[in-house]
Design a protein around this motif. Structure first.
Motif, PDB file in Angstrom:
ATOM      1  N   GLN A 203       0.759  -1.156  -0.034  1.00  0.00           N
ATOM      2  CA  GLN A 203       0.002  -0.127   0.107  1.00  0.00           C
ATOM      3  C   GLN A 203       0.910   1.246   0.241  1.00  0.00           C
ATOM      4  OE1 GLN A 203      -2.256  -0.579   3.550  1.00  0.00           O
ATOM      5  NE2 GLN A 203      -3.850  -1.969   2.526  1.00  0.00           N
ATOM      6  N   THR A 226       0.737  -8.094  -3.805  1.00  0.00           N
ATOM      7  CA  THR A 226       0.378  -7.797  -5.100  1.00  0.00           C
ATOM      8  C   THR A 226       1.314  -6.729  -5.876  1.00  0.00           C
ATOM      9  OG1 THR A 226      -0.639  -5.672  -3.869  1.00  0.00           O
ATOM     10  CG2 THR A 226      -2.024  -7.561  -3.679  1.00  0.00           C
ATOM     11  N   ARG A 398       1.934   1.134  -8.462  1.00  0.00           N
ATOM     12  CA  ARG A 398       1.026   0.109  -7.976  1.00  0.00           C
ATOM     13  C   ARG A 398       0.239   0.771  -6.764  1.00  0.00           C
ATOM     14  NH1 ARG A 398       0.377  -5.519  -9.520  1.00  0.00           N
ATOM     15  NH2 ARG A 398       1.660  -5.754 -11.468  1.00  0.00           N
ATOM     16  N   ASN A 402      -3.525   2.335  -6.072  1.00  0.00           N
ATOM     17  CA  ASN A 402      -4.523   1.655  -5.224  1.00  0.00           C
ATOM     18  C   ASN A 402      -5.153   2.922  -4.355  1.00  0.00           C
ATOM     19  OD1 ASN A 402      -3.980  -0.920  -6.231  1.00  0.00           O
ATOM     20  ND2 ASN A 402      -2.347  -1.385  -4.687  1.00  0.00           N
ATOM     21  N   ARG A 403      -4.031   3.850  -3.900  1.00  0.00           N
ATOM     22  CA  ARG A 403      -4.696   5.010  -3.052  1.00  0.00           C
ATOM     23  C   ARG A 403      -5.706   5.650  -4.042  1.00  0.00           C
ATOM     24  NH1 ARG A 403       1.189   5.124  -1.375  1.00  0.00           N
ATOM     25  NH2 ARG A 403       1.542   6.969  -3.096  1.00  0.00           N
TER      26      ARG A 403
END
Length: 405
Positions: A203, A226, A398, A402-403
């Motif tokens: 993340q 991921t 990535r 995602n954010r």
């Protein structure tokens, strides 16, 4: 203490600078080392001042002379007890190293800058500056608190190694330690806390590093993550059956995930030599005893004349592996994982160093050895930094995507 694919425009520009038409003796576009340790007295004692002449294998003068552009300096702590007191001590030790790296870049801002993105590494190179990056070795220093991973990110850490020597609260180690109560075969691969670290690293945009982790842990991380995964300093187990090295199966698996494996210039991980290892251990015990200490401490004893001269005698009698031996590992790893998935780490000032690349000033010797082995200039550009920068960029993108989502 230690003793021994998305390609950004900036990276594309760097590869263009290293086109086949370039001189065969030109330095690669970026030379990047993913693992350089620092002592606990770093920048706080004159002998460990990055900008001065030092006994360290990596300092400003040596980097400039050798043509090394960028280094991940390591926030490392010894594995200790899995107790509140042990975790608190590890967090405090890690903070000291973050502070020391910060002091280095603040002391020499015209020479070296902290890079927290792959593009910043390229911008520093274009501006004639070196790049300092930060990697975490041993997730034990997170103090069993996921919030400390966010703090590490704010300090500039861009990869986190889950384990070191000895099992911890994240995962089992490739080298369990009986003194810590570890069993020879791991009783677990990755813990719930370890899983949370992998998830949060994805993340944040921190690369997850599986060097030092057990094979079972590596497999779990590859299934969980991921984003692509790195091995920041591991060589080939097929060429040297040390448990710290990676099997061909795991090399392929990391590559299939889009990651990169950084071959490491540690003698024992290139060629096992029991006689040399025994001689070094005997010398360390002798030097420690002469200094009035019970055990060898690299920070205290490694720079003493008795140790330096003793190592010269050992090197003459039992020569260490050389740059060509190291490149043999790189070549095998490229054959197994592919040219886009292999890089370079020294482990300097933490046990690394081989004949011909004994410190950073000799970096061009390794480039010459890659050429002798038949690697093209484009291949060398990838191995010396392009692959790691690509993976770092993808991990960042990535996390950003995602954010935004």
């Amino acid at each position: 203490m230690k003793t021994f694919g998305l390609l950004g425009s900036g990276i594309a520009l760097a590869f263009a600078l290293g086109s086949p038409a370039a001189s065969a003796q030109q330095d690669p576009p970026i030379t990047l080392d993913t693992h350089v340790d620092i002592p606990f007295a770093y920048m706080r004692e004159p002998r460990f001042d990055f900008g001065k002449q030092t006994p360290l294998q990596v300092d400003l003068d040596k980097m400039r002379r050798g043509g090394l552009d960028a280094v991940f300096f390591i926030v490392y702590v010894d594995q200790g007890p899995l107790t509140p007191e042990g975790w608190a001590h590890a967090v405090a030790q890690a903070k000291q190293k973050y502070d020391d790296i910060d002091l280095m870049v603040k002391t020499y801002p015209d020479q070296i800058r902290l890079a927290t993105t792959s593009d910043q590494v390229l911008a520093n190179k274009k501006a004639g500056r070196l790049s300092a990056m930060i990697g975490v070795e041993n997730g034990y220093s997170l103090g069993h608190d996921i919030k400390n991973l966010d703090i590490a990110y704010k300090h500039g850490a861009r990869y986190v190694g889950l384990a070191h020597m000895g099992n911890n609260d994240l995962c089992s180690s490739s080298t369990p330690e009986a003194a810590l109560g570890d069993t020879p075969l791991p009783e677990y691969s990755i813990t719930e806390f370890g899983r949370s670290v992998v998830k949060r690293a994805n993340q944040l945009g921190i690369m997850v590093d599986v060097s030092h982790s057990s094979d079972a842990c590596v497999r779990e991380v590859l299934a969980l993550s991921t984003s692509p995964v790195i091995a920041s300093h591991s060589s080939s187990r097929a060429l040297d059956a040390h448990p710290r090295n990676l099997s061909d199966e795991l090399l392929r698996a990391i590559a299939a995930k889009g990651g990169v494996i950084q071959a490491v210039a540690v003698q024992d991980f290139i060629r096992l030599d029991p006689a040399r290892e025994l001689a070094i251990k005997a010398l360390q015990a002798q030097v420690a005893k002469q200094a009035g200490d019970k055990s060898f401490d690299s920070e205290k004893h490694e720079y003493l004349p008795a140790y330096v001269e003793g190592m010269k005698r050992i090197d003459a009698a039992l020569p260490p592996p050389n740059v060509d031996d190291f490149v043999a590992h790189i070549k095998h790893m490229v054959e197994v994982a592919g040219i886009d998935h292999v890089g370079i780490a020294s482990d300097f000032d933490g046990g690394g160093g081989i004949a011909g690349w004994s410190d950073t000033s000799q970096t061009r010797n390794l480039t010459a050895a890659l050429r002798r082995a038949g690697f093209s200039e484009a291949d060398i550009a990838k191995i010396w930094g392009g692959n790691l920068l690509r993976v770092w960029g993808e991990v960042t993108q990535r996390a950003t995507a995602n954010r935004a989502g």
